[in-house]
Design a protein around this motif. Sequence first.
Motif, PDB file in Angstrom:
ATOM      1  N   ASN A  79       0.762  -1.243   0.000  1.00  0.00           N
ATOM      2  CA  ASN A  79       0.000   0.000   0.000  1.00  0.00           C
ATOM      3  C   ASN A  79       0.798   1.302   0.000  1.00  0.00           C
ATOM      4  OD1 ASN A  79      -2.741  -1.310   0.351  1.00  0.00           O
ATOM      5  ND2 ASN A  79      -1.708  -2.058   2.197  1.00  0.00           N
ATOM      6  N   VAL A  80       2.110   1.216   0.198  1.00  0.00           N
ATOM      7  CA  VAL A  80       2.921   2.434   0.245  1.00  0.00           C
ATOM      8  C   VAL A  80       3.873   2.451  -0.945  1.00  0.00           C
ATOM      9  CG1 VAL A  80       4.480   3.848   1.631  1.00  0.00           C
ATOM     10  CG2 VAL A  80       2.772   2.416   2.768  1.00  0.00           C
ATOM     11  N   PRO A  81       3.615   3.293  -1.938  1.00  0.00           N
ATOM     12  CA  PRO A  81       4.429   3.312  -3.164  1.00  0.00           C
ATOM     13  C   PRO A  81       5.926   3.427  -2.929  1.00  0.00           C
ATOM     14  CG  PRO A  81       2.494   4.700  -3.408  1.00  0.00           C
ATOM     15  CD  PRO A  81       2.531   4.280  -1.965  1.00  0.00           C
ATOM     16  N   PHE A  82       6.320   4.283  -1.994  1.00  0.00           N
ATOM     17  CA  PHE A  82       7.740   4.500  -1.726  1.00  0.00           C
ATOM     18  C   PHE A  82       8.411   3.209  -1.273  1.00  0.00           C
ATOM     19  CE2 PHE A  82      11.203   5.302   1.228  1.00  0.00           C
ATOM     20  CZ  PHE A  82      12.000   6.183   0.527  1.00  0.00           C
ATOM     21  N   TYR A  83       7.793   2.498  -0.313  1.00  0.00           N
ATOM     22  CA  TYR A  83       8.396   1.280   0.216  1.00  0.00           C
ATOM     23  C   TYR A  83       8.375   0.147  -0.799  1.00  0.00           C
ATOM     24  CZ  TYR A  83       8.952   3.110   4.926  1.00  0.00           C
ATOM     25  OH  TYR A  83       9.365   3.834   6.008  1.00  0.00           O
ATOM     26  N   HIS A 106      18.338  -5.928   9.776  1.00  0.00           N
ATOM     27  CA  HIS A 106      19.490  -5.204   9.245  1.00  0.00           C
ATOM     28  C   HIS A 106      19.565  -5.266   7.717  1.00  0.00           C
ATOM     29  CE1 HIS A 106      20.990  -9.350   9.281  1.00  0.00           C
ATOM     30  NE2 HIS A 106      21.888  -8.960   8.398  1.00  0.00           N
ATOM     31  N   LYS A 107      18.819  -6.171   7.115  1.00  0.00           N
ATOM     32  CA  LYS A 107      18.823  -6.318   5.662  1.00  0.00           C
ATOM     33  C   LYS A 107      17.935  -5.282   4.970  1.00  0.00           C
ATOM     34  CE  LYS A 107      19.556 -11.343   5.955  1.00  0.00           C
ATOM     35  NZ  LYS A 107      18.995 -12.671   5.599  1.00  0.00           N
ATOM     36  N   LEU A 108      17.023  -4.673   5.727  1.00  0.00           N
ATOM     37  CA  LEU A 108      16.118  -3.681   5.144  1.00  0.00           C
ATOM     38  C   LEU A 108      16.865  -2.379   4.860  1.00  0.00           C
ATOM     39  CD1 LEU A 108      12.923  -4.043   7.382  1.00  0.00           C
ATOM     40  CD2 LEU A 108      13.203  -4.820   5.026  1.00  0.00           C
ATOM     41  N   PRO A 109      16.601  -1.744   3.735  1.00  0.00           N
ATOM     42  CA  PRO A 109      17.215  -0.430   3.476  1.00  0.00           C
ATOM     43  C   PRO A 109      16.643   0.623   4.409  1.00  0.00           C
ATOM     44  CG  PRO A 109      15.588  -0.952   1.780  1.00  0.00           C
ATOM     45  CD  PRO A 109      15.746  -2.188   2.616  1.00  0.00           C
ATOM     46  N   PHE A 110      17.474   1.537   4.879  1.00  0.00           N
ATOM     47  CA  PHE A 110      17.031   2.579   5.799  1.00  0.00           C
ATOM     48  C   PHE A 110      16.151   3.616   5.105  1.00  0.00           C
ATOM     49  CE2 PHE A 110      21.016   1.274   7.985  1.00  0.00           C
ATOM     50  CZ  PHE A 110      20.452   0.945   9.214  1.00  0.00           C
ATOM     51  N   LEU A 111      15.237   4.185   5.869  1.00  0.00           N
ATOM     52  CA  LEU A 111      14.509   5.375   5.424  1.00  0.00           C
ATOM     53  C   LEU A 111      15.313   6.572   5.911  1.00  0.00           C
ATOM     54  CD1 LEU A 111      12.042   6.959   4.338  1.00  0.00           C
ATOM     55  CD2 LEU A 111      11.023   6.734   6.614  1.00  0.00           C
ATOM     56  N   GLU A 112      15.895   7.315   4.997  1.00  0.00           N
ATOM     57  CA  GLU A 112      16.682   8.481   5.365  1.00  0.00           C
ATOM     58  C   GLU A 112      15.755   9.660   5.674  1.00  0.00           C
ATOM     59  OE1 GLU A 112      19.790   8.237   5.816  1.00  0.00           O
ATOM     60  OE2 GLU A 112      20.215   6.328   4.810  1.00  0.00           O
ATOM     61  N   THR A 121       4.684  13.586   2.431  1.00  0.00           N
ATOM     62  CA  THR A 121       3.306  14.016   2.150  1.00  0.00           C
ATOM     63  C   THR A 121       2.763  13.422   0.851  1.00  0.00           C
ATOM     64  OG1 THR A 121       4.073  16.000   0.989  1.00  0.00           O
ATOM     65  CG2 THR A 121       3.685  16.200   3.354  1.00  0.00           C
ATOM     66  N   THR A 122       3.563  12.530   0.239  1.00  0.00           N
ATOM     67  CA  THR A 122       3.125  11.941  -1.039  1.00  0.00           C
ATOM     68  C   THR A 122       3.326  10.425  -1.051  1.00  0.00           C
ATOM     69  OG1 THR A 122       5.317  12.492  -1.975  1.00  0.00           O
ATOM     70  CG2 THR A 122       3.507  14.060  -2.362  1.00  0.00           C
ATOM     71  N   LEU A 123       4.478   9.976  -1.543  1.00  0.00           N
ATOM     72  CA  LEU A 123       4.713   8.550  -1.771  1.00  0.00           C
ATOM     73  C   LEU A 123       4.830   7.716  -0.498  1.00  0.00           C
ATOM     74  CD1 LEU A 123       7.279   8.742  -4.723  1.00  0.00           C
ATOM     75  CD2 LEU A 123       4.805   8.363  -4.832  1.00  0.00           C
ATOM     76  N   ARG A 313       8.582   3.367  10.596  1.00  0.00           N
ATOM     77  CA  ARG A 313       7.499   4.371  10.575  1.00  0.00           C
ATOM     78  C   ARG A 313       6.826   4.376   9.219  1.00  0.00           C
ATOM     79  NH1 ARG A 313       3.412   6.951  11.512  1.00  0.00           N
ATOM     80  NH2 ARG A 313       3.306   9.175  11.860  1.00  0.00           N
ATOM     81  N   ILE A 314       5.496   4.262   9.211  1.00  0.00           N
ATOM     82  CA  ILE A 314       4.701   4.396   7.993  1.00  0.00           C
ATOM     83  C   ILE A 314       3.596   5.386   8.290  1.00  0.00           C
ATOM     84  CG2 ILE A 314       3.059   3.247   6.449  1.00  0.00           C
ATOM     85  CD1 ILE A 314       4.647   0.718   6.730  1.00  0.00           C
ATOM     86  N   ASN A 315       3.370   6.327   7.378  1.00  0.00           N
ATOM     87  CA  ASN A 315       2.283   7.300   7.550  1.00  0.00           C
ATOM     88  C   ASN A 315       0.971   6.651   7.148  1.00  0.00           C
ATOM     89  OD1 ASN A 315       4.041   9.241   8.393  1.00  0.00           O
ATOM     90  ND2 ASN A 315       4.355  10.083   6.357  1.00  0.00           N
ATOM     91  N   LYS A 316       0.253   6.141   8.143  1.00  0.00           N
ATOM     92  CA  LYS A 316      -0.980   5.428   7.832  1.00  0.00           C
ATOM     93  C   LYS A 316      -2.109   5.856   8.762  1.00  0.00           C
ATOM     94  CE  LYS A 316      -1.266   1.113   9.183  1.00  0.00           C
ATOM     95  NZ  LYS A 316      -1.054  -0.315   9.486  1.00  0.00           N
TER      96      LYS A 316
END
Length: 316
Positions: A79-83, A106-112, A121-123, A313-316
Motif C-alpha cells: 500500500n505504500v508506493p515508496f516502500y 538489518h537487511k532492510l534499506p534505511f529510510l533516510e 506528504t506523497t509517496l 514508521r509508515i504514515n498510515k
Amino acid sequence: MERNFKLMRFLSKIYSFLPYQIQNIGISIYGYYWKNRRLGKEFKKELLLFKKRESFTFKEWEIYQETELRKLLIHAFKNVPFYKEKYAKAGFCLNDFKHFKLADLHKLPFLEKEELRKYGTTLLLSKKKEKGKFYYSSGSTGTPVSIYFSKKTHQKWFAAYESRVLNWAGVSIKNARGMIGGRKIIHKTNVKPPYYRFNQAEKQTYFSAYHIHEKSVKNYVEGIVNHKVEFMVGYAMSNYFLAKLIADKKIKVPKLKAVITSSEKLTKEMRTTFTKAYNCKTYDSYSGMEACGLISENVFGDFLFSPRYRRFRINK
C-alpha cells in the motif's frame, strides 16, 4: 497543508494581543480538542494491551514483535508506493515479508530523513490511510518534517506514552502537570506576569521557557502552587534553570511526584537540583514527532526501548 499552516499563524497573531485570561480560555478550548483526540476509545483499549504486555517474557515479546513487523512490512509493500519501490530495488518480494524474522531487520534499506522530508506528504502515505492530519516536528535536529497522524494512531502513541513514561514515573495524564516547552505563550511586547498559562481541559500549566529569571521565579512557583501541579515535564535545561533558582533561593514548593525530562541531555547535577527543589525523583525519556521510538527510564534508572515502537514508521 499550507492553508492550515497559514491559519495557525493567523490565530497565533491574534492570541498574542489578547488578555492572558482570554488566552487561558483559548488554550483550554484547544486543550479540550487535544484531550478528545488523544484519549478516546482507541487510547483506552491500547492502554490495557500495553499494560498486559508489561509481563511478557522475552520469548513472548519476540513472537509479538515478529508478528507485528510482518503485518507492517506486508502493508507497506502492498500500500505504500515508496516502500514497494525501495524494497523491490533491494531484492525483496511480498513473500519474503510473510516469513520475515527480527534477525533480518538489518537487511532492510534505511529510510533516510531527507527521504521523509521529500516524500512524507506523497509517496510515503499509505493508500489505505485513515483520515488524519499533518503535524510538524520541532526541527531540533535540522529541517522540520511533516508527519501524518490519524486519530487512531495518535491514541495508540499516547497510550504508549501513558503506560511507559508516565506510569513508570508513578503519575498519569489525569494528574495536574506543569510543562516547559518551546511554545512562546507570552508576546514579546507584553512581558509581564503571569509567566504561565493554564489549560483547564488537561490540568496543564504551561510555563514560559523564555522568562525564567531570579526576578520571576516566585511567579513560576505561584503557578505551581495555585494550579496544584503534581509533576513537571518538558525541556531538561529549562526545567533545570527554574529548579536551580528555586533551590538557590530556598523557596518552598509542595513535594512533586516526579520530574520527567525530554529533548535535551539530562545530567547528574540536574537530577540533584530537581531533588532539592521538588523533593522527588527524575525520569528521563526520549521520543519524537516521527514516532519511530519511545525510550523511557524505569524506577531502577534503566533506559528501556518500548518494543511496540521501534525503528520503523509508515504514515498510515
